[in-house]
Design a protein around this motif. Structure first.
Motif, PDB file in Angstrom:
ATOM      1  N   LYS A 174       1.038  -1.382   0.114  1.00 42.55           N
ATOM      2  CA  LYS A 174      -0.186   0.008   0.101  1.00 42.55           C
ATOM      3  C   LYS A 174       0.794   1.091  -0.072  1.00 42.55           C
ATOM      4  O   LYS A 174       1.195   0.975   0.849  1.00 42.55           O
ATOM      5  CB  LYS A 174      -0.779  -0.017   1.379  1.00 42.55           C
ATOM      6  N   ARG A 175       0.840   2.433  -1.043  1.00 43.98           N
ATOM      7  CA  ARG A 175       1.445   3.408  -1.192  1.00 43.98           C
ATOM      8  C   ARG A 175       0.967   4.389  -0.509  1.00 43.98           C
ATOM      9  O   ARG A 175       0.300   4.715   0.704  1.00 43.98           O
ATOM     10  CB  ARG A 175       1.244   3.877  -2.636  1.00 43.98           C
ATOM     11  N   ALA A 176       2.679   4.730   0.113  1.00 42.57           N
ATOM     12  CA  ALA A 176       2.465   5.512   1.796  1.00 42.57           C
ATOM     13  C   ALA A 176       1.718   6.827   1.439  1.00 42.57           C
ATOM     14  O   ALA A 176       1.228   7.572   0.259  1.00 42.57           O
ATOM     15  CB  ALA A 176       3.875   6.228   2.077  1.00 42.57           C
ATOM     16  N   ALA A 177       0.749   6.962   2.354  1.00 44.42           N
ATOM     17  CA  ALA A 177       0.049   8.295   2.021  1.00 44.42           C
ATOM     18  C   ALA A 177       0.672   9.830   1.875  1.00 44.42           C
ATOM     19  O   ALA A 177      -0.746  10.445   1.384  1.00 44.42           O
ATOM     20  CB  ALA A 177      -0.684   8.635   3.739  1.00 44.42           C
ATOM     21  N   SER A 178       1.855   9.971   2.285  1.00 39.53           N
ATOM     22  CA  SER A 178       2.363  11.013   1.452  1.00 39.53           C
ATOM     23  C   SER A 178       3.211  11.014   0.231  1.00 39.53           C
ATOM     24  O   SER A 178       3.420  12.111  -0.264  1.00 39.53           O
ATOM     25  CB  SER A 178       4.264  11.651   2.311  1.00 39.53           C
ATOM     26  N   LYS A 179       2.995  10.062  -1.014  1.00 39.24           N
ATOM     27  CA  LYS A 179       3.365   9.609  -1.921  1.00 39.24           C
ATOM     28  C   LYS A 179       2.752  11.084  -2.884  1.00 39.24           C
ATOM     29  O   LYS A 179       1.639  11.586  -2.637  1.00 39.24           O
ATOM     30  CB  LYS A 179       2.879   8.218  -2.635  1.00 39.24           C
ATOM     31  N   TYR A 180       3.135  11.753  -4.399  1.00 35.57           N
ATOM     32  CA  TYR A 180       2.616  12.305  -4.665  1.00 35.57           C
ATOM     33  C   TYR A 180       1.483  12.197  -5.680  1.00 35.57           C
ATOM     34  O   TYR A 180       0.744  13.435  -6.062  1.00 35.57           O
ATOM     35  CB  TYR A 180       3.562  13.151  -6.230  1.00 35.57           C
ATOM     36  N   CYS A 212      -1.643   8.173  -6.323  1.00 34.01           N
ATOM     37  CA  CYS A 212      -1.740   7.658  -5.644  1.00 34.01           C
ATOM     38  C   CYS A 212      -1.261   6.909  -4.146  1.00 34.01           C
ATOM     39  O   CYS A 212      -1.668   5.853  -4.482  1.00 34.01           O
ATOM     40  CB  CYS A 212      -1.202   6.620  -7.006  1.00 34.01           C
ATOM     41  N   ALA A 213      -1.635   7.451  -3.837  1.00 33.11           N
ATOM     42  CA  ALA A 213      -1.227   7.983  -1.882  1.00 33.11           C
ATOM     43  C   ALA A 213      -2.123   6.917  -1.486  1.00 33.11           C
ATOM     44  O   ALA A 213      -3.795   6.459  -1.644  1.00 33.11           O
ATOM     45  CB  ALA A 213      -1.186   9.249  -1.489  1.00 33.11           C
ATOM     46  N   GLY A 214      -2.165   5.642  -0.650  1.00 32.58           N
ATOM     47  CA  GLY A 214      -2.862   5.178   0.198  1.00 32.58           C
ATOM     48  C   GLY A 214      -3.367   3.842  -0.683  1.00 32.58           C
ATOM     49  O   GLY A 214      -4.242   3.221  -0.780  1.00 32.58           O
ATOM     50  N   LEU A 215      -2.869   3.378  -2.066  1.00 31.50           N
ATOM     51  CA  LEU A 215      -3.839   2.550  -3.092  1.00 31.50           C
ATOM     52  C   LEU A 215      -2.557   1.118  -3.274  1.00 31.50           C
ATOM     53  O   LEU A 215      -1.361   1.853  -2.620  1.00 31.50           O
ATOM     54  CB  LEU A 215      -3.762   3.760  -4.355  1.00 31.50           C
ATOM     55  N   TRP A 216      -3.287   0.525  -3.264  1.00 24.38           N
ATOM     56  CA  TRP A 216      -2.236  -0.855  -3.247  1.00 24.38           C
ATOM     57  C   TRP A 216      -1.446  -1.071  -4.773  1.00 24.38           C
ATOM     58  O   TRP A 216      -2.492  -0.752  -5.372  1.00 24.38           O
ATOM     59  CB  TRP A 216      -3.363  -2.305  -3.355  1.00 24.38           C
ATOM     60  N   ALA A 217      -0.525  -1.128  -4.851  1.00 20.65           N
ATOM     61  CA  ALA A 217      -0.248  -2.033  -6.168  1.00 20.65           C
ATOM     62  C   ALA A 217       0.531  -3.119  -5.946  1.00 20.65           C
ATOM     63  O   ALA A 217       0.918  -3.668  -4.839  1.00 20.65           O
ATOM     64  CB  ALA A 217       0.741  -0.846  -6.096  1.00 20.65           C
ATOM     65  N   ASN A 218       2.219  -3.716  -6.709  1.00 24.20           N
ATOM     66  CA  ASN A 218       2.745  -4.961  -6.833  1.00 24.20           C
ATOM     67  C   ASN A 218       3.098  -4.268  -5.870  1.00 24.20           C
ATOM     68  O   ASN A 218       4.301  -3.172  -5.855  1.00 24.20           O
ATOM     69  CB  ASN A 218       2.809  -5.358  -8.521  1.00 24.20           C
ATOM     70  N   THR A 219       4.911  -5.273  -5.797  1.00 28.27           N
ATOM     71  CA  THR A 219       5.609  -5.151  -4.497  1.00 28.27           C
ATOM     72  C   THR A 219       6.625  -3.853  -4.641  1.00 28.27           C
ATOM     73  O   THR A 219       6.160  -3.101  -4.020  1.00 28.27           O
ATOM     74  CB  THR A 219       6.639  -6.313  -5.063  1.00 28.27           C
ATOM     75  N   CYS A 220       6.457  -3.602  -6.200  1.00 30.41           N
ATOM     76  CA  CYS A 220       7.254  -1.984  -6.369  1.00 30.41           C
ATOM     77  C   CYS A 220       7.612  -1.399  -7.398  1.00 30.41           C
ATOM     78  O   CYS A 220       7.664  -2.554  -8.484  1.00 30.41           O
ATOM     79  CB  CYS A 220       8.770  -2.303  -5.363  1.00 30.41           C
ATOM     80  N   CYS A 221       7.696  -0.362  -8.162  1.00 29.90           N
ATOM     81  CA  CYS A 221       7.966  -0.035  -9.015  1.00 29.90           C
ATOM     82  C   CYS A 221       8.628   1.499  -8.789  1.00 29.90           C
ATOM     83  O   CYS A 221       8.546   2.437  -8.185  1.00 29.90           O
ATOM     84  CB  CYS A 221       6.001   0.101  -9.911  1.00 29.90           C
ATOM     85  N   THR A 222       9.019   2.105 -10.255  1.00 28.90           N
ATOM     86  CA  THR A 222       9.751   3.467 -10.178  1.00 28.90           C
ATOM     87  C   THR A 222      10.081   3.765 -11.125  1.00 28.90           C
ATOM     88  O   THR A 222      10.100   2.695 -12.938  1.00 28.90           O
ATOM     89  CB  THR A 222      10.384   3.550  -8.895  1.00 28.90           C
ATOM     90  N   HIS A 223      10.834   4.952 -11.512  1.00 26.04           N
ATOM     91  CA  HIS A 223      10.999   5.251 -12.570  1.00 26.04           C
ATOM     92  C   HIS A 223      13.008   4.775 -12.934  1.00 26.04           C
ATOM     93  O   HIS A 223      13.117   5.284 -12.153  1.00 26.04           O
ATOM     94  CB  HIS A 223      11.267   6.242 -13.311  1.00 26.04           C
ATOM     95  N   PRO A 224      13.715   4.784 -13.855  1.00 23.74           N
ATOM     96  CA  PRO A 224      15.173   4.797 -13.864  1.00 23.74           C
ATOM     97  C   PRO A 224      15.841   5.806 -13.352  1.00 23.74           C
ATOM     98  O   PRO A 224      15.624   6.687 -14.560  1.00 23.74           O
ATOM     99  CB  PRO A 224      15.621   3.981 -15.118  1.00 23.74           C
ATOM    100  N   HIS A 225      16.949   6.593 -13.331  1.00 23.87           N
ATOM    101  CA  HIS A 225      17.143   8.054 -13.112  1.00 23.87           C
ATOM    102  C   HIS A 225      17.685   8.126 -14.362  1.00 23.87           C
ATOM    103  O   HIS A 225      18.184   6.778 -15.305  1.00 23.87           O
ATOM    104  CB  HIS A 225      18.575   7.715 -11.745  1.00 23.87           C
ATOM    105  N   TRP A 226      18.011   8.928 -14.972  1.00 26.68           N
ATOM    106  CA  TRP A 226      19.344   9.537 -16.039  1.00 26.68           C
ATOM    107  C   TRP A 226      20.300   8.200 -15.683  1.00 26.68           C
ATOM    108  O   TRP A 226      20.865   8.748 -15.510  1.00 26.68           O
ATOM    109  CB  TRP A 226      19.342  10.457 -16.514  1.00 26.68           C
ATOM    110  N   ASP A 227      20.316   7.593 -17.415  1.00 31.20           N
ATOM    111  CA  ASP A 227      21.816   6.717 -17.534  1.00 31.20           C
ATOM    112  C   ASP A 227      21.839   5.698 -16.188  1.00 31.20           C
ATOM    113  O   ASP A 227      22.647   5.547 -16.018  1.00 31.20           O
ATOM    114  CB  ASP A 227      22.788   7.627 -17.691  1.00 31.20           C
ATOM    115  N   GLU A 228      20.779   4.938 -15.170  1.00 31.23           N
ATOM    116  CA  GLU A 228      20.585   3.980 -14.986  1.00 31.23           C
ATOM    117  C   GLU A 228      19.754   2.814 -15.625  1.00 31.23           C
ATOM    118  O   GLU A 228      18.985   3.151 -16.540  1.00 31.23           O
ATOM    119  CB  GLU A 228      19.814   4.175 -13.434  1.00 31.23           C
ATOM    120  N   THR A 229      20.727   1.471 -15.731  1.00 31.50           N
ATOM    121  CA  THR A 229      19.767   0.404 -16.128  1.00 31.50           C
ATOM    122  C   THR A 229      18.606  -0.400 -15.640  1.00 31.50           C
ATOM    123  O   THR A 229      18.005   0.952 -14.715  1.00 31.50           O
ATOM    124  CB  THR A 229      21.188  -0.645 -16.169  1.00 31.50           C
TER     125      THR A 229
END
Length: 177
Positions: free
Chosen positions: A48-54, A56-73
Motif C-alpha cells: 500500500k503506497r504511503a499516504a504522502s506519495k505525490y 496514488c497515495a494509499g492505494l495498493w500496488a505490486n511489490t514495487c515500481c519506479t523510474h530509472p534515473h537518467w543513465d541508470e539501467t
C-alpha cells in the motif's frame, strides 16, 4: 524543496532524453519504468503506497515500481527500488517490456514503457522492512484473492496494477522465467 530527478523519456524516434520526473507526469510523456513482483509460490507481495506519495497515495500496488534515473539501467533500478521501498534485495528475473498510459489523478498521467521483473522467495524468511515515506503496509495475497478484491474495490488499487492484472490475470509473465 525536493531535488529534481531526471528520468529517461522516449522521443517519437525511439531515442531517450532526460526529463524531470514531475514534468513527465504533467505532460504524459512516454518514459521508462520498472515494476517488480515478488512471489512465494503463487502468493504475491503487494504494498500500500504511503499516504504522502505525490500520486496514488494509499492505494495498493505490486511489490514495487519506479523510474530509472537518467543513465541508470532498468536492472539496477529494480534492485535499487526494492531496497528503497522494502528494505531488501533479491536476484531478479527480467521479463517482457509493456507499455501503458493512465490518468493517476491530480492532473498527472503515467505513460510508461515498463520492464517487468520477478523473484521467488520464502515469505517466512524474507525480512521485509517497509520504508515509511514509501510504503504504509505490505501483505501476501493469492492471485484469486487479488482479482476478487480488484473486481470488488478497484478504487483501492493503482491504475497500473489494474492494467497489469487485466493483461496478465494469472500473473503468468512471471511463470515464463
Amino acid at each position: 524543496m525536493t531535488e529534481s530527478i531526471y528520468i529517461p523519456a522516449i522521443a517519437g524516434d525511439g531515442s531517450l532524453f532526460p526529463i524531470e520526473k514531475m514534468q513527465a507526469h504533467l505532460d504524459g510523456q512516454l518514459h521508462l519504468a520498472v515494476s517488480v513482483f515478488v512471489f512465494d509460490g503463487d502468493l504475491l507481495l503487494i504494498q500500500k503506497r504511503a499516504a504522502s506519495k505525490y500520486h496514488c497515495a494509499g492505494l495498493w500496488a505490486n511489490t514495487c515500481c519506479t523510474h530509472p534515473h537518467w543513465d541508470e539501467t532498468v536492472e539496477h533500478c529494480a534492485e535499487r527500488r526494492l531496497t528503497e521501498e522494502l528494505g531488501f534485495t533479491l536476484p531478479l528475473t527480467r521479463h517482457q517490456t509493456v507499455e501503458y498510459a493512465a490518468d493517476v489523478g491530480e492532473g498527472l498521467k503515467e505513460h510508461e514503457r515498463v520492464t517487468l521483473f520477478s523473484a521467488q522467495v520464502d515469505s517466512q524468511t524474507l525480512q521485509v522492512e517497509p520504508v515509511a515515506d514509501e510504503v504504509d503496509e505490505v501483505r501476501w495475497i493469492t492471485p484469486g484473492e487479488l482479482l476478487r478484491e480488484v473486481r470488488e474495490r478497484p478504487q483501492d488499487f493503482t491504475p497500473w496494477f489494474r492494467i497489469y492484472l487485466q493483461r496478465f490475470p494469472g500473473l503468468s509473465f512471471a511463470e515464463a522465467a
